[in-house]
Design a protein around this motif. Structure first.
Motif, PDB file in Angstrom:
ATOM      1  N   LYS A  11       0.362  -2.211   2.019  1.00  0.00           N
ATOM      2  CA  LYS A  11       1.283  -1.991   0.904  1.00  0.00           C
ATOM      3  C   LYS A  11       1.988  -0.637   0.985  1.00  0.00           C
ATOM      4  O   LYS A  11       2.839  -0.323   0.162  1.00  0.00           O
ATOM      5  CB  LYS A  11       0.524  -2.115  -0.415  1.00  0.00           C
ATOM      6  CG  LYS A  11      -0.009  -3.519  -0.634  1.00  0.00           C
ATOM      7  CD  LYS A  11      -0.753  -3.625  -1.937  1.00  0.00           C
ATOM      8  CE  LYS A  11      -1.264  -5.046  -2.130  1.00  0.00           C
ATOM      9  NZ  LYS A  11      -2.038  -5.186  -3.363  1.00  0.00           N
ATOM     10  N   GLY A  12       1.591   0.200   1.959  1.00  0.00           N
ATOM     11  CA  GLY A  12       2.250   1.489   2.137  1.00  0.00           C
ATOM     12  C   GLY A  12       1.842   2.553   1.138  1.00  0.00           C
ATOM     13  O   GLY A  12       2.430   3.626   1.083  1.00  0.00           O
ATOM     14  N   LYS A  13       0.811   2.285   0.352  1.00  0.00           N
ATOM     15  CA  LYS A  13       0.405   3.236  -0.692  1.00  0.00           C
ATOM     16  C   LYS A  13      -0.223   4.491  -0.106  1.00  0.00           C
ATOM     17  O   LYS A  13       0.008   5.588  -0.599  1.00  0.00           O
ATOM     18  CB  LYS A  13      -0.512   2.558  -1.705  1.00  0.00           C
ATOM     19  CG  LYS A  13       0.228   1.524  -2.515  1.00  0.00           C
ATOM     20  CD  LYS A  13      -0.623   0.927  -3.604  1.00  0.00           C
ATOM     21  CE  LYS A  13       0.203  -0.069  -4.396  1.00  0.00           C
ATOM     22  NZ  LYS A  13      -0.521  -0.619  -5.524  1.00  0.00           N
ATOM     23  N   GLY A  14      -1.032   4.352   0.931  1.00  0.00           N
ATOM     24  CA  GLY A  14      -1.634   5.525   1.566  1.00  0.00           C
ATOM     25  C   GLY A  14      -0.575   6.440   2.141  1.00  0.00           C
ATOM     26  O   GLY A  14      -0.606   7.654   1.947  1.00  0.00           O
ATOM     27  N   LYS A  15       0.373   5.855   2.841  1.00  0.00           N
ATOM     28  CA  LYS A  15       1.450   6.639   3.452  1.00  0.00           C
ATOM     29  C   LYS A  15       2.249   7.380   2.384  1.00  0.00           C
ATOM     30  O   LYS A  15       2.587   8.547   2.554  1.00  0.00           O
ATOM     31  CB  LYS A  15       2.363   5.722   4.263  1.00  0.00           C
ATOM     32  CG  LYS A  15       3.400   6.445   5.064  1.00  0.00           C
ATOM     33  CD  LYS A  15       4.180   5.485   5.943  1.00  0.00           C
ATOM     34  CE  LYS A  15       5.100   6.218   6.879  1.00  0.00           C
ATOM     35  NZ  LYS A  15       5.794   5.303   7.786  1.00  0.00           N
ATOM     36  N   SER A  16       2.529   6.712   1.267  1.00  0.00           N
ATOM     37  CA  SER A  16       3.303   7.355   0.196  1.00  0.00           C
ATOM     38  C   SER A  16       2.529   8.496  -0.462  1.00  0.00           C
ATOM     39  O   SER A  16       3.127   9.377  -1.067  1.00  0.00           O
ATOM     40  CB  SER A  16       3.727   6.326  -0.857  1.00  0.00           C
ATOM     41  OG  SER A  16       2.623   5.907  -1.628  1.00  0.00           O
ATOM     42  N   MET A  17       1.198   8.494  -0.299  1.00  0.00           N
ATOM     43  CA  MET A  17       0.370   9.558  -0.873  1.00  0.00           C
ATOM     44  C   MET A  17       0.065  10.652   0.150  1.00  0.00           C
ATOM     45  O   MET A  17      -0.634  11.609  -0.153  1.00  0.00           O
ATOM     46  CB  MET A  17      -0.940   8.958  -1.413  1.00  0.00           C
ATOM     47  CG  MET A  17      -0.726   8.063  -2.618  1.00  0.00           C
ATOM     48  SD  MET A  17      -2.210   7.150  -3.119  1.00  0.00           S
ATOM     49  CE  MET A  17      -3.409   8.424  -3.349  1.00  0.00           C
ATOM     50  N   GLY A  18       0.555  10.489   1.381  1.00  0.00           N
ATOM     51  CA  GLY A  18       0.378  11.526   2.386  1.00  0.00           C
ATOM     52  C   GLY A  18      -0.740  11.284   3.380  1.00  0.00           C
ATOM     53  O   GLY A  18      -1.073  12.162   4.164  1.00  0.00           O
ATOM     54  N   PHE A  19      -1.362  10.126   3.351  1.00  0.00           N
ATOM     55  CA  PHE A  19      -2.393   9.811   4.340  1.00  0.00           C
ATOM     56  C   PHE A  19      -2.235   8.350   4.766  1.00  0.00           C
ATOM     57  O   PHE A  19      -2.751   7.448   4.156  1.00  0.00           O
ATOM     58  CB  PHE A  19      -3.808  10.097   3.826  1.00  0.00           C
ATOM     59  CG  PHE A  19      -4.244   9.233   2.685  1.00  0.00           C
ATOM     60  CD1 PHE A  19      -4.997   8.089   2.917  1.00  0.00           C
ATOM     61  CD2 PHE A  19      -3.905   9.548   1.384  1.00  0.00           C
ATOM     62  CE1 PHE A  19      -5.385   7.276   1.865  1.00  0.00           C
ATOM     63  CE2 PHE A  19      -4.295   8.741   0.331  1.00  0.00           C
ATOM     64  CZ  PHE A  19      -5.031   7.596   0.570  1.00  0.00           C
ATOM     65  N   ALA A  20      -1.476   8.160   5.819  1.00  0.00           N
ATOM     66  CA  ALA A  20      -1.238   6.808   6.319  1.00  0.00           C
ATOM     67  C   ALA A  20      -2.542   6.181   6.792  1.00  0.00           C
ATOM     68  O   ALA A  20      -3.450   6.877   7.255  1.00  0.00           O
ATOM     69  CB  ALA A  20      -0.234   6.854   7.463  1.00  0.00           C
ATOM     70  N   THR A  21      -2.621   4.871   6.656  1.00  0.00           N
ATOM     71  CA  THR A  21      -3.801   4.148   7.138  1.00  0.00           C
ATOM     72  C   THR A  21      -3.353   3.014   8.049  1.00  0.00           C
ATOM     73  O   THR A  21      -2.275   2.458   7.891  1.00  0.00           O
ATOM     74  CB  THR A  21      -4.630   3.554   5.973  1.00  0.00           C
ATOM     75  OG1 THR A  21      -3.813   2.663   5.218  1.00  0.00           O
ATOM     76  CG2 THR A  21      -5.193   4.649   5.094  1.00  0.00           C
ATOM     77  N   ALA A  22      -4.225   2.691   9.005  1.00  0.00           N
ATOM     78  CA  ALA A  22      -4.033   1.531   9.863  1.00  0.00           C
ATOM     79  C   ALA A  22      -4.784   0.375   9.209  1.00  0.00           C
ATOM     80  O   ALA A  22      -6.009   0.396   9.117  1.00  0.00           O
ATOM     81  CB  ALA A  22      -4.570   1.810  11.264  1.00  0.00           C
ATOM     82  N   ASN A  23      -4.042  -0.597   8.703  1.00  0.00           N
ATOM     83  CA  ASN A  23      -4.633  -1.780   8.081  1.00  0.00           C
ATOM     84  C   ASN A  23      -4.919  -2.803   9.161  1.00  0.00           C
ATOM     85  O   ASN A  23      -4.026  -3.158   9.928  1.00  0.00           O
ATOM     86  CB  ASN A  23      -3.659  -2.362   7.051  1.00  0.00           C
ATOM     87  CG  ASN A  23      -3.452  -1.433   5.887  1.00  0.00           C
ATOM     88  OD1 ASN A  23      -4.182  -1.469   4.920  1.00  0.00           O
ATOM     89  ND2 ASN A  23      -2.459  -0.561   5.990  1.00  0.00           N
ATOM     90  N   GLN A  24      -6.156  -3.267   9.209  1.00  0.00           N
ATOM     91  CA  GLN A  24      -6.545  -4.191  10.267  1.00  0.00           C
ATOM     92  C   GLN A  24      -6.469  -5.637   9.804  1.00  0.00           C
ATOM     93  O   GLN A  24      -6.800  -5.955   8.659  1.00  0.00           O
ATOM     94  CB  GLN A  24      -7.950  -3.853  10.755  1.00  0.00           C
ATOM     95  CG  GLN A  24      -7.960  -2.529  11.505  1.00  0.00           C
ATOM     96  CD  GLN A  24      -9.284  -2.259  12.141  1.00  0.00           C
ATOM     97  OE1 GLN A  24     -10.073  -1.502  11.614  1.00  0.00           O
ATOM     98  NE2 GLN A  24      -9.518  -2.884  13.277  1.00  0.00           N
ATOM     99  N   ASP A  25      -6.021  -6.499  10.717  1.00  0.00           N
ATOM    100  CA  ASP A  25      -5.986  -7.934  10.458  1.00  0.00           C
ATOM    101  C   ASP A  25      -7.421  -8.451  10.540  1.00  0.00           C
ATOM    102  O   ASP A  25      -7.998  -8.511  11.626  1.00  0.00           O
ATOM    103  CB  ASP A  25      -5.099  -8.631  11.486  1.00  0.00           C
ATOM    104  CG  ASP A  25      -5.035 -10.134  11.270  1.00  0.00           C
ATOM    105  OD1 ASP A  25      -5.656 -10.643  10.316  1.00  0.00           O
ATOM    106  OD2 ASP A  25      -4.361 -10.798  12.074  1.00  0.00           O
ATOM    107  N   ILE A  26      -7.971  -8.787   9.390  1.00  0.00           N
ATOM    108  CA  ILE A  26      -9.371  -9.233   9.361  1.00  0.00           C
ATOM    109  C   ILE A  26      -9.476 -10.719   9.036  1.00  0.00           C
ATOM    110  O   ILE A  26     -10.546 -11.207   8.691  1.00  0.00           O
ATOM    111  CB  ILE A  26     -10.201  -8.395   8.363  1.00  0.00           C
ATOM    112  CG1 ILE A  26      -9.602  -8.444   6.962  1.00  0.00           C
ATOM    113  CG2 ILE A  26     -10.325  -6.959   8.865  1.00  0.00           C
ATOM    114  CD1 ILE A  26     -10.454  -7.797   5.893  1.00  0.00           C
ATOM    115  N   SER A  27      -8.364 -11.436   9.186  1.00  0.00           N
ATOM    116  CA  SER A  27      -8.343 -12.857   8.826  1.00  0.00           C
ATOM    117  C   SER A  27      -9.318 -13.694   9.656  1.00  0.00           C
ATOM    118  O   SER A  27      -9.762 -14.749   9.205  1.00  0.00           O
ATOM    119  CB  SER A  27      -6.925 -13.417   8.950  1.00  0.00           C
ATOM    120  OG  SER A  27      -6.436 -13.270  10.274  1.00  0.00           O
TER     121      SER A  27
END
Length: 126
Positions: free
Chosen positions: A12-28
């Motif tokens: 959702k880009g929320k981490g990046k907008s707060m200054g700490f980007a995250t790598a979201n993993q496909d866990i399907s």
């Protein structure tokens, strides 16, 4: 130690907008999930090793979704990872998931988690 190897997908880009980007993993395709919580992790990207902090579970401070996600803030890394396959090794359980009063408190905790992760791996390598 749990190992999750998967593609990085758009979150959702929320981490990046707060200054700490995250790598979201496909866990399907995961059949078994690690215990919910925050971990000090090692992240392998193109045969290079990085320290990260990985959240497994919900994100009660930034959204009220009940969806389980696995996302990693990779320390000292700021390149685009979308579509790349990364390997995340969950080494140390740092804490339970918790809802913070506000985003400022969350950011302070992420900074503390990052420092703790770096210290744990520094001690491991000695």
């Amino acid at each position: 130690m749990d190992i999750i190897e998967s593609k990085v997908i758009h979150g959702k880009g929320k981490g990046k907008s707060m200054g700490f980007a995250t790598a979201n993993q496909d866990i399907s395709n995961l059949k078994v999930y690690p215990k919910n919580g925050v971990y000090a992790s090692l992240v392998w990207i193109d045969k290079q090793k990085y320290i990260g902090i990985t959240n497994v579970g919900t994100r009660p401070t930034v959204d009220n979704d009940k969806d389980i996600t696995i996302e990693t803030h990779i320390l000292h890394y700021d390149k685009d990872l979308y579509g790349k396959t990364i390997k995340v090794e969950l080494y140390y359980y740092l804490r339970d998931i918790k809802k913070f009063v506000n985003k400022k408190e969350l950011l302070q905790q992420i900074e503390q988690d990052s420092l703790e992760a770096e210290q744990l791996f520094k001690e491991k390598d000695q």
